[in-house]
Design a protein around this motif. Structure first.
Motif, PDB file in Angstrom:
ATOM      1  N   VAL A   2       0.801  -1.180  -0.105  1.00 22.98           N
ATOM      2  CA  VAL A   2       0.125   0.033   0.039  1.00 22.98           C
ATOM      3  C   VAL A   2       0.820   1.247  -0.021  1.00 22.98           C
ATOM      4  O   VAL A   2       2.002   1.273   0.615  1.00 22.98           O
ATOM      5  CB  VAL A   2      -0.943   0.118   0.998  1.00 22.98           C
ATOM      6  N   ALA A   3       0.577   2.455  -0.777  1.00 25.73           N
ATOM      7  CA  ALA A   3       1.109   3.407  -0.714  1.00 25.73           C
ATOM      8  C   ALA A   3       0.328   4.726  -1.012  1.00 25.73           C
ATOM      9  O   ALA A   3      -0.761   4.643  -1.798  1.00 25.73           O
ATOM     10  CB  ALA A   3       2.161   3.517  -2.009  1.00 25.73           C
ATOM     11  N   TRP A   4       0.448   5.521   0.034  1.00 25.06           N
ATOM     12  CA  TRP A   4      -0.096   6.891   0.440  1.00 25.06           C
ATOM     13  C   TRP A   4       0.496   7.911  -0.503  1.00 25.06           C
ATOM     14  O   TRP A   4       1.727   8.180  -0.415  1.00 25.06           O
ATOM     15  CB  TRP A   4      -0.329   7.324   1.751  1.00 25.06           C
ATOM     16  N   ALA A   5       0.017   8.494  -1.608  1.00 25.07           N
ATOM     17  CA  ALA A   5       0.495   9.459  -2.631  1.00 25.07           C
ATOM     18  C   ALA A   5       0.840  10.861  -1.775  1.00 25.07           C
ATOM     19  O   ALA A   5      -0.242  11.317  -0.898  1.00 25.07           O
ATOM     20  CB  ALA A   5      -0.332   9.792  -3.807  1.00 25.07           C
ATOM     21  N   PRO A   6       1.887  11.470  -1.810  1.00 20.87           N
ATOM     22  CA  PRO A   6       1.964  12.985  -1.450  1.00 20.87           C
ATOM     23  C   PRO A   6       0.762  13.640  -1.874  1.00 20.87           C
ATOM     24  O   PRO A   6       0.160  13.642  -3.221  1.00 20.87           O
ATOM     25  CB  PRO A   6       3.101  13.479  -2.040  1.00 20.87           C
ATOM     26  N   SER A   7       0.133  14.575  -1.137  1.00 16.93           N
ATOM     27  CA  SER A   7      -1.132  15.296  -1.647  1.00 16.93           C
ATOM     28  C   SER A   7      -0.998  16.375  -2.334  1.00 16.93           C
ATOM     29  O   SER A   7      -1.760  16.542  -3.463  1.00 16.93           O
ATOM     30  CB  SER A   7      -1.659  15.949  -0.070  1.00 16.93           C
ATOM     31  N   CYS A   8       0.181  17.067  -2.355  1.00 19.03           N
ATOM     32  CA  CYS A   8       0.286  18.216  -3.069  1.00 19.03           C
ATOM     33  C   CYS A   8      -0.921  19.091  -3.357  1.00 19.03           C
ATOM     34  O   CYS A   8      -1.286  19.712  -4.688  1.00 19.03           O
ATOM     35  CB  CYS A   8       0.756  17.756  -4.550  1.00 19.03           C
ATOM     36  N   GLY A   9      -1.623  19.447  -2.202  1.00 22.72           N
ATOM     37  CA  GLY A   9      -2.557  20.578  -2.435  1.00 22.72           C
ATOM     38  C   GLY A   9      -3.943  20.169  -2.802  1.00 22.72           C
ATOM     39  O   GLY A   9      -4.856  20.677  -3.069  1.00 22.72           O
ATOM     40  N   ARG A  10      -4.127  18.570  -3.109  1.00 20.93           N
ATOM     41  CA  ARG A  10      -5.203  17.800  -3.498  1.00 20.93           C
ATOM     42  C   ARG A  10      -6.425  18.255  -2.500  1.00 20.93           C
ATOM     43  O   ARG A  10      -6.071  18.244  -1.071  1.00 20.93           O
ATOM     44  CB  ARG A  10      -5.310  16.731  -3.991  1.00 20.93           C
ATOM     45  N   SER A  11      -7.717  17.995  -2.481  1.00 25.59           N
ATOM     46  CA  SER A  11      -8.812  18.079  -1.688  1.00 25.59           C
ATOM     47  C   SER A  11      -9.182  16.754  -1.213  1.00 25.59           C
ATOM     48  O   SER A  11      -9.907  16.661  -0.412  1.00 25.59           O
ATOM     49  CB  SER A  11      -9.994  18.859  -1.973  1.00 25.59           C
ATOM     50  N   TYR A  12      -8.367  15.618  -1.525  1.00 26.59           N
ATOM     51  CA  TYR A  12      -8.417  14.452  -1.554  1.00 26.59           C
ATOM     52  C   TYR A  12      -7.224  13.549  -1.584  1.00 26.59           C
ATOM     53  O   TYR A  12      -6.167  14.206  -1.637  1.00 26.59           O
ATOM     54  CB  TYR A  12      -9.597  13.677  -2.702  1.00 26.59           C
ATOM     55  N   HIS A  13      -7.082  12.444  -1.027  1.00 28.78           N
ATOM     56  CA  HIS A  13      -6.051  11.793  -1.170  1.00 28.78           C
ATOM     57  C   HIS A  13      -5.960  10.590  -1.972  1.00 28.78           C
ATOM     58  O   HIS A  13      -7.055  10.033  -2.364  1.00 28.78           O
ATOM     59  CB  HIS A  13      -5.438  11.106   0.330  1.00 28.78           C
ATOM     60  N   LEU A  14      -4.822   9.965  -2.503  1.00 31.46           N
ATOM     61  CA  LEU A  14      -4.714   9.000  -3.552  1.00 31.46           C
ATOM     62  C   LEU A  14      -3.919   7.734  -2.773  1.00 31.46           C
ATOM     63  O   LEU A  14      -2.964   8.114  -2.259  1.00 31.46           O
ATOM     64  CB  LEU A  14      -4.206   9.252  -4.742  1.00 31.46           C
ATOM     65  N   ILE A  15      -4.784   6.577  -2.678  1.00 29.75           N
ATOM     66  CA  ILE A  15      -3.926   5.460  -2.070  1.00 29.75           C
ATOM     67  C   ILE A  15      -3.612   4.369  -3.060  1.00 29.75           C
ATOM     68  O   ILE A  15      -4.762   4.315  -3.583  1.00 29.75           O
ATOM     69  CB  ILE A  15      -4.521   4.927  -0.739  1.00 29.75           C
ATOM     70  N   ALA A  16      -2.638   3.908  -3.221  1.00 29.10           N
ATOM     71  CA  ALA A  16      -2.464   2.669  -4.378  1.00 29.10           C
ATOM     72  C   ALA A  16      -2.280   1.317  -3.591  1.00 29.10           C
ATOM     73  O   ALA A  16      -1.548   1.398  -2.168  1.00 29.10           O
ATOM     74  CB  ALA A  16      -1.284   2.952  -5.081  1.00 29.10           C
ATOM     75  N   THR A  17      -3.021   0.364  -4.013  1.00 29.54           N
ATOM     76  CA  THR A  17      -2.865  -0.995  -3.548  1.00 29.54           C
ATOM     77  C   THR A  17      -2.240  -1.917  -4.448  1.00 29.54           C
ATOM     78  O   THR A  17      -2.801  -1.914  -5.587  1.00 29.54           O
ATOM     79  CB  THR A  17      -3.964  -1.352  -2.737  1.00 29.54           C
ATOM     80  N   GLY A  18      -1.687  -2.830  -4.096  1.00 32.10           N
ATOM     81  CA  GLY A  18      -1.421  -4.068  -4.967  1.00 32.10           C
ATOM     82  C   GLY A  18      -1.413  -5.265  -4.246  1.00 32.10           C
ATOM     83  O   GLY A  18      -1.041  -5.502  -3.004  1.00 32.10           O
ATOM     84  N   GLY A  19      -2.031  -6.408  -4.893  1.00 31.78           N
ATOM     85  CA  GLY A  19      -2.315  -7.734  -4.075  1.00 31.78           C
ATOM     86  C   GLY A  19      -2.115  -8.994  -4.871  1.00 31.78           C
ATOM     87  O   GLY A  19      -1.344  -8.901  -6.131  1.00 31.78           O
ATOM     88  N   ARG A  20      -2.106  -9.949  -4.312  1.00 33.70           N
ATOM     89  CA  ARG A  20      -1.784 -11.318  -4.777  1.00 33.70           C
ATOM     90  C   ARG A  20      -2.962 -11.772  -5.983  1.00 33.70           C
ATOM     91  O   ARG A  20      -2.732 -12.700  -6.739  1.00 33.70           O
ATOM     92  CB  ARG A  20      -2.045 -12.451  -3.677  1.00 33.70           C
ATOM     93  N   ASP A  21      -3.836 -11.061  -6.049  1.00 32.22           N
ATOM     94  CA  ASP A  21      -4.820 -11.091  -7.303  1.00 32.22           C
ATOM     95  C   ASP A  21      -4.450 -10.669  -8.625  1.00 32.22           C
ATOM     96  O   ASP A  21      -5.054 -10.795  -9.690  1.00 32.22           O
ATOM     97  CB  ASP A  21      -6.335 -10.677  -6.840  1.00 32.22           C
TER      98      ASP A  21
END
Length: 430
Positions: free
Chosen positions: A311-330
């Motif tokens: 899981v990786a939490w993206a730097p916000s860089c002024g966004r009003s929301y957050h981006l989170i990426a996930t990778g899995g065994r699927d």
């Protein structure tokens, strides 16, 4: 154009993790060979050379993390020997002074003729399982460290003596699986808002190479129905939120739940779950018998979850929301759009504002387990590494539609270094 480099024979066994320092000029690598190597970039010709190396643990090293440079040159390592170690780079001159005072710590000498040594400053031994992830907190929260191990416990440490790095206090210890889930139809919306792929064909899917090498010697988890009877089937990962406005927030996943919990950590109370990211409530897929192919989970059966490995939490860089990426065994790389609670966002059931999460991209290009996802410094490009032997890049185009931006083969020939670097169509479909 994608530029690539190749480090030949980096370790004597499988490489388990790589981590860049704050400036991107040094690289730490770890391996099943129990060693850590520090690489220095020669900016003139773009080549990497070994600066330091040493035997760090008594078992495979699982993860590495650099502290912010304002605290010094500090590296944390997690291992299957159930310990986390804190390392500091110190010059020979400084070590000579420490020795004259009779207080020199454990020392590990580089085999590369470097003018420095990496010194073991502390060993954290609270884990009751293999430590699978470690990450320093954003520097504005101080010198803090989060770990997660196969006992499903998230542990947060705070350094009490930054001058010596010798004393670390266990400030939080919580069983992630025991925390109540915050997901509900009103707080979690699994809606695919971009025309990305949502179906997986897991041809050649397998456990990660590291898991295959270790599963024979690792203790089994308690038996459960479906997948996940072995530790090798699970996934343990953490990532700190980079935004300081919302306080100390960390995302964590463990076991074979297939979910990520976003937790708020407060000195005055126990960690609480703000949101649970779960891709299965709607539009979910579950594997066919044998693990190949997929069918919609519209029937009464509960979909079999796949472990989230990164899981990786993206730097916000002024966004009003957050981006989170996930990778899995699927084999899926998913990008979540997470919006913090606002005062005017009220849930009638308990009259409290809630965080919300939405899947905005879902890719299955790896066709096998995804071992790592990472953002660039601005949170605009996502990279992922999978068991297909490729690093893939993802980038948002016009209208925030996420598309493949390219891929790189990790096994490139020396005579043709760019042969496996390919760029993919980045245009938006009409």
């Amino acid at each position: 154009m994608i530029q690539t480099g190749l480090i030949q024979s980096a370790h004597d066994d499988l490489v388990t993790d790589i981590s860049y320092d704050f400036y991107g000029l040094r690289l730490a690598t770890s391996s099943l060979d129990q060693r850590i190597k520090i690489w220095q970039l020669d900016e003139a010709n773009g080549t990497w050379s070994v600066e330091d190396e040493w035997k760090a643990h008594d078992a495979a090293v699982s993860r590495l993390s650099w502290a912010h440079p304002e605290f010094g040159t500090i590296l944390a390592s997690a291992s299957f020997d159930r310990t986390v170690k804190i390392w500091e780079q110190t010059s020979f001159a400084a070590l000579g002074g420490a020795q004259s005072n009779g207080s020199a710590p454990n020392q590990h000498v580089s085999g590369s003729g470097s003018s420095s040594r990496w010194v073991e400053r502390a060993v954290l031994v609270d884990a009751r399982g293999t430590v699978r992830a470690v990450e320093f907190a954003p520097h504005h929260f101080g010198l803090k460290l989060a770990t997660i191990s196969s006992d499903n416990h998230l542990r947060i440490y705070e350094c009490l003596e930054q001058s010596s790095l010798a004393t670390w206090q266990l400030s939080e210890e919580v069983d992630v699986t025991a925390l109540p889930s915050a997901s509900s139809p009103s707080s979690l919306s699994v809606v695919f808002t971009t025309p990305t792929q949502t179906h997986a064909t897991l041809e050649g899917a397998s456990a990660s190479l590291v898991a295959q090498a270790l599963q024979q010697s690792q203790p089994a988890l308690p038996q459960r129905s479906g997948m996940g009877n072995r530790e090798a089937d699970g996934g343990w990962c953490i990532s700190w939120c980079k935004e300081r406005y919302w306080g100390e927030i960390i995302s964590a996943g463990c076991g074979v739940s297939g979910t990520i919990k976003i937790l708020q950590v407060s000195p005055s109370r126990r960690p609480t779950t703000l949101l649970t990211l779960d891709p299965t409530p709607s539009g979910a897929l579950r594997p066919l018998e044998g693990g190949v192919g997929s069918i919609p989970s519209g029937d009464s059966e509960v979909p079999t979850p796949y472990a989230i490995t990164s899981v990786a939490w993206a730097p916000s860089c002024g966004r009003s929301y957050h981006l989170i990426a996930t990778g899995g065994r699927d084999g899926h790389v998913r990008i979540w759009r997470v919006k913090p609670a606002e005062d005017n966002d009220v849930i009638e059931a308990d009259n409290e504002p809630r965080w919300t999460g939405t899947i905005v991209a879902d890719f299955d290009h790896h066709k096998s387990a995804v071992g790592r996802v990472e953002w660039n410094i601005t949170g605009t490009v996502l990279s992922s590494a999978g068991n297909d032997g490729r690093i893939r890049l993802w980038k948002a185009t016009i209208g925030n539609v996420w598309r493949p931006a390219g891929s790189i083969g990790v096994e490139q020939s020396e005579d043709s270094p760019d042969a496996d670097a390919t760029m993919e169509d980045n245009t938006v479909a009409e």
